[in-house]
Write a protein that holds these residues in place. Structure first.
Motif, PDB file in Angstrom:
ATOM      1  N   ALA A  81       0.711  -1.196  -0.064  1.00 42.22           N
ATOM      2  CA  ALA A  81      -0.134   0.115   0.101  1.00 42.22           C
ATOM      3  C   ALA A  81       0.679   1.199  -0.005  1.00 42.22           C
ATOM      4  N   THR A  82       2.073   1.255   0.827  1.00 39.30           N
ATOM      5  CA  THR A  82       2.817   2.395   0.729  1.00 39.30           C
ATOM      6  C   THR A  82       3.602   2.640  -0.551  1.00 39.30           C
ATOM      7  N   GLY A 273      -3.860  -4.860   6.693  1.00 40.79           N
ATOM      8  CA  GLY A 273      -2.616  -4.248   6.038  1.00 40.79           C
ATOM      9  C   GLY A 273      -2.975  -3.463   4.725  1.00 40.79           C
ATOM     10  N   ALA A 274      -4.083  -3.603   4.089  1.00 42.31           N
ATOM     11  CA  ALA A 274      -4.638  -2.941   2.957  1.00 42.31           C
ATOM     12  C   ALA A 274      -5.430  -1.927   2.906  1.00 42.31           C
ATOM     13  N   ALA A 275      -5.535  -1.266   4.495  1.00 37.30           N
ATOM     14  CA  ALA A 275      -6.615  -0.351   4.309  1.00 37.30           C
ATOM     15  C   ALA A 275      -6.243   1.144   3.710  1.00 37.30           C
ATOM     16  N   ASP A 276      -4.890   1.244   3.721  1.00 35.45           N
ATOM     17  CA  ASP A 276      -4.387   2.573   3.005  1.00 35.45           C
ATOM     18  C   ASP A 276      -3.900   2.442   1.481  1.00 35.45           C
ATOM     19  N   LEU A 281      -8.790   2.530  -0.754  1.00 34.85           N
ATOM     20  CA  LEU A 281      -9.484   3.817  -0.352  1.00 34.85           C
ATOM     21  C   LEU A 281     -10.567   4.385  -1.461  1.00 34.85           C
ATOM     22  N   ALA A 282     -10.147   4.235  -2.653  1.00 32.54           N
ATOM     23  CA  ALA A 282     -11.193   4.938  -3.902  1.00 32.54           C
ATOM     24  C   ALA A 282     -12.184   3.963  -3.778  1.00 32.54           C
TER      25      ALA A 282
END
Length: 298
Positions: A81-82, A273-276, A281-282
């Motif tokens: 995600a980062t 871990g994928a929330a961001d 998010l979209a």
């Protein structure tokens, strides 16, 4: 250094119970899974699996290692995600799953919004029952999914997944229109014929539990997983059934809908871990926008 792919196989063995099931989930042969698990055992230097009859079971050490594996996999999701956020722009494939009654009112407008705002995304949709969602997310066949449970039949949280609330909705008892408006709806249909979901589905479980709470076991006449079919059968005088609010847009003539004190609760699920992740998010934003536009859900 431990091999993450082998750790994932151990994690899935703990979840699925047999090497054959793990092999099927990963499209490997059982012998290939066994070889990878044996290699992991050599890497760790401790016994991870014990023979039990013709199968195997995890040792206490292996069970502890599985808990660490969940943390490791969540960390890798967060790292991805980062990196996705650092690259900028929303590109690539997003695989979205939804249960059938959410596809038209929730998923379709969300897809239109995502396509308009993020044309670089390749959106793939899968319709599936919520009970199949955890495995699909774990196995990376889905990235985001709509799941639901009922307040009277809560679903246990999967340690590999995270989620955010989307909406709550009323559940109705669907009756033939000739039926008088009942004061105590579930009490007056204890001797009626019932139309319920297929065994193994959440809809099947919630109907049985609702009837159990009312003090009876339903006389099941028909099984139907499509709520449109349930309402059509009710209108034809074939029985009664439970239908959530998202599924009652334009109910057929010949039906009467009585609200019950039962709520269906929808959440947006994704891997820990994928929330961001920008695509997650979209997707959440688009689904929340679609839910906000629904007419008086509640």
């Amino acid at each position: 250094m431990l091999d993450v792919r082998r750790l994932r196989l151990l994690r899935d063995l703990a979840r699925l119970g047999t090497i054959a099931a793990v092999a099927e989930a990963h499209t490997y042969s059982p012998s290939a899974v066994s070889q990878q698990l044996a290699a992991l055992q050599r890497e760790t230097g401790v016994v991870l699996l014990e023979r039990v009859g013709r199968g195997v079971r995890l040792t206490a050490t292996a069970t502890a290692l599985v808990r660490h594996t969940e943390v490791i996999l969540a960390g890798l999701e967060a790292a991805e995600a980062t990196l996705a956020a650092a690259r900028g722009g929303l590109l690539g494939t997003v695989r979205i799953g939804a249960y059938p009654s959410a596809v038209r009112p929730l998923l379709l407008p969300a897809l239109v919004e995502l396509a308009r705002e993020h044309p670089g995304l390749d959106l793939l949709v899968t319709e599936l029952d919520p009970v199949a969602v955890p495995a699909a997310l774990r196995e990376r066949r889905l990235d985001v999914a709509l799941v639901h449970d009922y307040d009277i039949v809560p679903v246990q949280t999967d340690p590999a997944l995270d989620s955010t609330p989307l909406l709550d909705e009323t559940v109705f008892l669907a009756l033939p229109a000739t039926h008088p408006v009942p004061v105590d709806p579930m009490r007056v249909v204890r001797d009626a014929d019932w139309i319920i979901g297929s065994p193994g589905t959440l809809c099947h479980a919630v109907t049985l539990h609702a009837c159990d709470l009312a003090g009876f076991r339903p006389n099941v006449r028909h099984h139907a997983d499509d709520f449109t079919a349930v309402l059509a059968l009710v209108a034809a005088g074939q029985g009664v059934g439970l239908v959530p609010q998202l599924a009652v847009e334009g109910p057929p003539a010949g039906t009467r809908l009585v609200p019950l004190p039962i709520r269906r609760r929808t959440r947006i699920a994704y891997r820990q871990g994928a929330a961001d992740h920008p695509a997650v998010l979209a997707s959440i934003a688009a689904l929340r926008g679609a839910a906000a536009d629904l007419p008086e859900v509640g």
